[in-house]
Design a protein around this motif. Sequence first.
Motif: not given
Length: 126
Positions: A2, A4, A7, A74, A78, A109, A114
């Motif tokens: 996904e 970042e 998120t 990132r 996770d 995550r 998250w």
Amino acid sequence: MEDEYATATAVQSAWADAFEKRDLDRLISLYSPQTAFWGSTNDLHTDPEGVRRYFTNLPPSYKRSLYARPHVLRLNEDVIVASVNVVFIREIDGKDVELPYRMTHVLVRQKGVWKIATHHASPQVA
């Protein structure tokens, strides 16, 4: 994998909304059960109840927060780090005062959700 940036901004947006509404349960739900939280005081909070105490003691004159576009890294599938300039709006003597801060969140995550594992805020020096 996904995005970042999406998120990080989703978590920051949820944080800003809960902060403005003073919805402590929602705000606390954004944090990991084990956290490192440095707010605007000298105290390190390491669990959700410590974070709750921090926000409970924050004066109600803090009205909202305005996030700039974050710098996002990132670290792995996770873990995401988001650093950003934030302006907190506080009412002092009937007037809105802007308080510029730097904020970094380490997002992890956990079970597909998250959470904020590390929160560090520091005032920007003029």
